[in-house]
Design an enzyme around this catalytic site. Structure first.
Site, short mmCIF file in Angstrom:
data_model
loop_
_atom_site.label_atom_id
_atom_site.label_comp_id
_atom_site.label_asym_id
_atom_site.label_seq_id
_atom_site.Cartn_x
_atom_site.Cartn_y
_atom_site.Cartn_z
N HIS A 1 0.87 -1.19 0.00
CA HIS A 1 0.00 0.00 0.00
C HIS A 1 0.90 1.23 0.00
O HIS A 1 1.67 1.42 0.94
CB HIS A 1 -0.90 0.00 1.25
CG HIS A 1 -1.79 -1.20 1.32
ND1 HIS A 1 -3.07 -1.20 0.81
CD2 HIS A 1 -1.58 -2.45 1.81
CE1 HIS A 1 -3.62 -2.41 1.00
NE2 HIS A 1 -2.73 -3.18 1.61
N ASP B 1 -8.62 -5.39 -2.05
CA ASP B 1 -7.89 -5.69 -0.81
C ASP B 1 -8.15 -4.66 0.28
O ASP B 1 -8.19 -3.46 0.04
CB ASP B 1 -6.39 -5.77 -1.07
CG ASP B 1 -5.64 -6.05 0.23
OD1 ASP B 1 -5.85 -7.13 0.79
OD2 ASP B 1 -4.91 -5.17 0.70
N ASP C 1 2.59 -6.83 2.21
CA ASP C 1 1.39 -6.12 2.68
C ASP C 1 1.81 -4.85 3.44
O ASP C 1 1.20 -4.48 4.45
CB ASP C 1 0.48 -7.00 3.53
CG ASP C 1 -0.92 -6.41 3.67
OD1 ASP C 1 -1.20 -5.36 3.06
OD2 ASP C 1 -1.74 -7.00 4.40
O1 DOR Z 1 -3.60 -4.99 7.74
C1 DOR Z 1 -4.04 -4.58 6.68
N1 DOR Z 1 -3.88 -3.30 6.31
N2 DOR Z 1 -4.71 -5.41 5.91
C2 DOR Z 1 -5.35 -4.99 4.81
O2 DOR Z 1 -5.92 -5.80 4.13
C3 DOR Z 1 -5.39 -3.56 4.47
C4 DOR Z 1 -4.19 -2.88 4.98
C5 DOR Z 1 -4.28 -1.38 4.91
O3 DOR Z 1 -4.64 -0.85 3.83
O4 DOR Z 1 -3.93 -0.73 5.87
#
Ligand code: DOR
Length: 431
Positions: A63, A153, A306
């Site tokens: 992200h 996601d 992630d």
């Molecule tokens: O822990 C997470 N954070 N899992 C996710 O699926 C989204 C992500 C986020 O965008 O912060």
């Protein structure tokens, strides 16, 4: 014409199966040669003795928060953190603001990345408009704009009919659908793994079945549609079992696990540290073991960070109110090297999970050290011990469960398109 000679390392190239001493020569932004005992003329020498030389790492799940949440991260800072962790390609999720559900947003991300990021950035577009799980995005147009996969996601598409259509249309775009498998009606307000730890903490639990139920549904829909399903951040033994059985039946499914789900258990949350809160949550010891076994036997193909930056003020609240997620680019390599040290994976298997396998899932021309391939290379010092302080890192955020820990192994140097973009002693050097 720049020519770089990466000399004397242990080359690990999962695509060819090579694990042994060799030199790598980069020229005109590409791999020019990989063989023992090379001596190219006029080349800048990089001494890799004692180090691993591998394809630049490929992260298929991160992200970067731009557009819209640049106080957490942006494409420039995320790209710097990525190359500092040895990643040369990162695929970024669509839960930005605005959501990447329109080719104009995909264009914007690619444009920023070209200008600002030392790592290559590949956008993942939303599967449904606004990540609402109701109306499909224009998947073919998003694919033409440069999206490499489709995913809501962070959110789960609960409507099975919508998910079926998403999978069907993904075939027209010839791209995988990446699913966040958590049945919301089972998760409810759960914030930690349901079990002894949630009981001790007095926090609402998120049962392992919330993941497995959703994986089971999506495997059936992948079978129905023939689409390529990719399951993000697998965290439970039950899901690993379902994936193993589905692969044996020939369903087109791939999967990833994160460094945190492969190395930490729910007990890490016993101190109420919100940097141990993520979605899906950290699970039991048996779940961690099953994820490791799944990675070792090929049921889980890839390791994905992630990387999910959140600001200090957002995480410094009570556990139930904190947003889920942890940063991961700069620690991933060191954390998963533990699997090699413990004998769970061979070095070649680990490198495959970080390079060639994710590149193939996203159909990217990356993750291998073949002549003519992009000159993306990481030189890894597997034995370097270093103290991780997120405040000294390149990400704008600090939400890491490994803050203050001494880690072992790191990227010594990262090359993108034949250029040194990061060196552990000199920092990020480009753009
Ligand atoms: O822990 C997470 N954070 N899992 C996710 O699926 C989204 C992500 C986020 O965008 O912060």
């Amino acid at each position: 014409m720049a020519r770089v000679w990466i000399r004397g390392g242990r080359v690990l190239d999962p695509a060819s199966g090579w694990d042994g001493p060799a030199d790598v020569v980069l020229e005109d932004g590409r791999i020019a040669a990989v063989a023992p005992g090379l001596a190219p003329e006029g080349a800048e020498v990089f001494d890799a003795s004692g180090c691993w030389v591998a394809p630049g790492l490929v992260d298929l799940h991160a992200h970067l928060r731009e557009p819209g949440q640049e106080y957490k991260e942006d494409i420039a800072s995320g790209g710097r953190a990525a190359v500092a962790g040895g990643f040369t390609t990162v695929a970024c999720m669509a839960n930005t603001d605005p959501v990447n559900d329109d080719p104009s947003v995909t264009d914007y991300i690619l444009d920023r990345a070209r200008q600002d990021s030392p790592a290559r950035v590949r956008p993942i577009a939303a599967a449904t408009k606004g990540l609402k799980g109701e109306v499909m995005t224009e998947m073919v147009a998003l694919g033409q704009a440069g999206a490499v996969a489709f995913s809501d996601d962070g959110k789960t598409i609960m409507d099975s009919g919508v998910q079926r259509r998403v999978l069907e249309y993904s075939r027209l775009a010839d791209k995988p659908v990446i699913v966040h498998a958590e049945d919301r009606t089972l998760v409810r307000d759960g914030v930690v793994n349901e079990g002894p730890v949630s009981t001790r903490l007095g926090l609402p639990g998120n049962p392992a079945a919330a993941e497995a139920v959703h994986v089971a549904r999506d495997l059936l829909l992948a079978e129905l549609t023939g689409a390529h399903l990719h399951v993000a951040h697998v965290s439970t033994a039950a899901a690993v079992g379902l994936l193993r059985e589905a692969r044996a039946r020939g369903i087109h499914v791939t999967a990833e696990a994160t460094p945190h789900h492969l190395t930490l258990t729910d007990e890490a949350a016993l101190g109420f540290d919100t940097n141990t809160k993520m979605a899906p949550p950290l699970r039991s010891r048996a779940d961690v073991r099953a994820c490791r076994e799944g990675l070792a036997d090929g049921t889980i193909d890839a390791i994905a960070t992630d990387h999910a930056p959140h600001a200090v003020h957002e995480k410094e609240v009570e556990f139930t109110a904190a947003p889920p997620g942890v940063i991961g680019f700069e620690t991933a390599l060191a954390v998963v090297l533990e699997l090699v040290r413990e004998g769970a994976l061979t070095p070649l298997q680990l490198v495959a999970a970080l390079t060639w396998n994710p590149a193939r899932i996203l159909r990217l021309p990356a993750g291998r050290l073949e002549r003519g391939a992009p000159g993306d290379v990481v030189v890894v010092d597997p034995a370097a011990r270093w103290l991780y302080d997120p405040a000294k890192g390149f990400s704008k955020s600090r939400n890491s469960p490994w803050a203050g820990r001494t880690l072992e192994g790191r990227a010594l140097a990262t090359f993108v398109a034949g250029r040194l973009v990061y060196h552990a002693d000199r920092g990020v050097l480009a753009p």
